[in-house]
Design a protein around this motif. Structure first.
Motif, PDB file in Angstrom:
ATOM      1  N   VAL A  19     -14.722  -2.355   4.038  1.00  0.00           N
ATOM      2  CA  VAL A  19     -14.958  -3.389   3.028  1.00  0.00           C
ATOM      3  C   VAL A  19     -15.699  -4.525   3.697  1.00  0.00           C
ATOM      4  CG1 VAL A  19     -13.878  -4.973   1.384  1.00  0.00           C
ATOM      5  CG2 VAL A  19     -12.824  -2.756   1.827  1.00  0.00           C
ATOM      6  N   GLY A  20     -16.890  -4.832   3.224  1.00  0.00           N
ATOM      7  CA  GLY A  20     -17.684  -5.904   3.803  1.00  0.00           C
ATOM      8  C   GLY A  20     -18.088  -5.629   5.242  1.00  0.00           C
ATOM      9  N   GLY A  21     -18.246  -4.365   5.605  1.00  0.00           N
ATOM     10  CA  GLY A  21     -18.650  -4.002   6.949  1.00  0.00           C
ATOM     11  C   GLY A  21     -17.511  -3.949   7.951  1.00  0.00           C
ATOM     12  N   GLN A  22     -16.288  -4.256   7.521  1.00  0.00           N
ATOM     13  CA  GLN A  22     -15.126  -4.226   8.408  1.00  0.00           C
ATOM     14  C   GLN A  22     -14.235  -3.032   8.071  1.00  0.00           C
ATOM     15  OE1 GLN A  22     -14.418  -6.331  10.947  1.00  0.00           O
ATOM     16  NE2 GLN A  22     -16.344  -7.405  10.573  1.00  0.00           N
ATOM     17  N   PRO A  23     -13.813  -2.261   9.063  1.00  0.00           N
ATOM     18  CA  PRO A  23     -12.915  -1.134   8.783  1.00  0.00           C
ATOM     19  C   PRO A  23     -11.464  -1.613   8.632  1.00  0.00           C
ATOM     20  CG  PRO A  23     -13.452  -1.184  11.103  1.00  0.00           C
ATOM     21  CD  PRO A  23     -14.242  -2.293  10.451  1.00  0.00           C
ATOM     22  N   TYR A  24     -10.775  -1.088   7.628  1.00  0.00           N
ATOM     23  CA  TYR A  24      -9.387  -1.426   7.359  1.00  0.00           C
ATOM     24  C   TYR A  24      -8.598  -0.143   7.111  1.00  0.00           C
ATOM     25  CZ  TYR A  24     -11.141  -6.152   6.531  1.00  0.00           C
ATOM     26  OH  TYR A  24     -11.739  -7.372   6.659  1.00  0.00           O
ATOM     27  N   THR A  25      -7.374  -0.100   7.615  1.00  0.00           N
ATOM     28  CA  THR A  25      -6.490   1.036   7.386  1.00  0.00           C
ATOM     29  C   THR A  25      -5.379   0.604   6.440  1.00  0.00           C
ATOM     30  OG1 THR A  25      -6.935   1.883   9.597  1.00  0.00           O
ATOM     31  CG2 THR A  25      -4.988   2.731   8.480  1.00  0.00           C
ATOM     32  N   VAL A  26      -5.186   1.352   5.369  1.00  0.00           N
ATOM     33  CA  VAL A  26      -4.170   1.026   4.367  1.00  0.00           C
ATOM     34  C   VAL A  26      -2.792   1.323   4.952  1.00  0.00           C
ATOM     35  CG1 VAL A  26      -3.304   1.534   2.064  1.00  0.00           C
ATOM     36  CG2 VAL A  26      -5.757   1.598   2.495  1.00  0.00           C
ATOM     37  N   CYS A  27      -1.934   0.300   5.028  1.00  0.00           N
ATOM     38  CA  CYS A  27      -0.590   0.505   5.559  1.00  0.00           C
ATOM     39  C   CYS A  27       0.474   0.396   4.466  1.00  0.00           C
ATOM     40  CB  CYS A  27      -0.284  -0.460   6.697  1.00  0.00           C
ATOM     41  SG  CYS A  27      -0.223  -2.180   6.215  1.00  0.00           S
TER      42      CYS A  27
END
Length: 88
Positions: A19-27
């Motif tokens: 999202v917006g070039g940043q990787p995020y992991t759903v916890c």
């Protein structure tokens, strides 16, 4: 890891979004009355995913529906290939 298209109905904990070039992991996630989901990420950030939002995510292949991990062949050690034509 494979890239799949996800919606609020198909997202799972452990999916990785960009999202917006940043990787995020759903916890963690919470269901909303509107049919969307409120996603919580490992870094403390959150994201409201509407019921019609479509995103791309990375998911471990073993989490795909219908995927069965391959088993080792039971008699693999006893199998051999014929090198010459055998007569019966």
């Amino acid at each position: 890891m494979v890239a799949i298209e996800i919606t609020a109905a198909t997202i799972k904990i452990g999916d990785q979004l960009v999202v917006g070039g940043q990787p995020y992991t759903v916890c963690d996630m919470s269901a909303l009355a509107s049919g969307g989901k409120l996603l919580h990420f490992a870094g403390g950030e959150s994201f409201h995913m509407g019921c019609f939002t479509v995103l791309w995510a990375s998911r471990h292949i073993s989490q795909l529906p219908g995927f069965i991990t391959p088993r080792a062949r039971r008699y693999e050690g006893t199998r051999h290939q014929r090198t010459t034509r055998e007569r019966r």
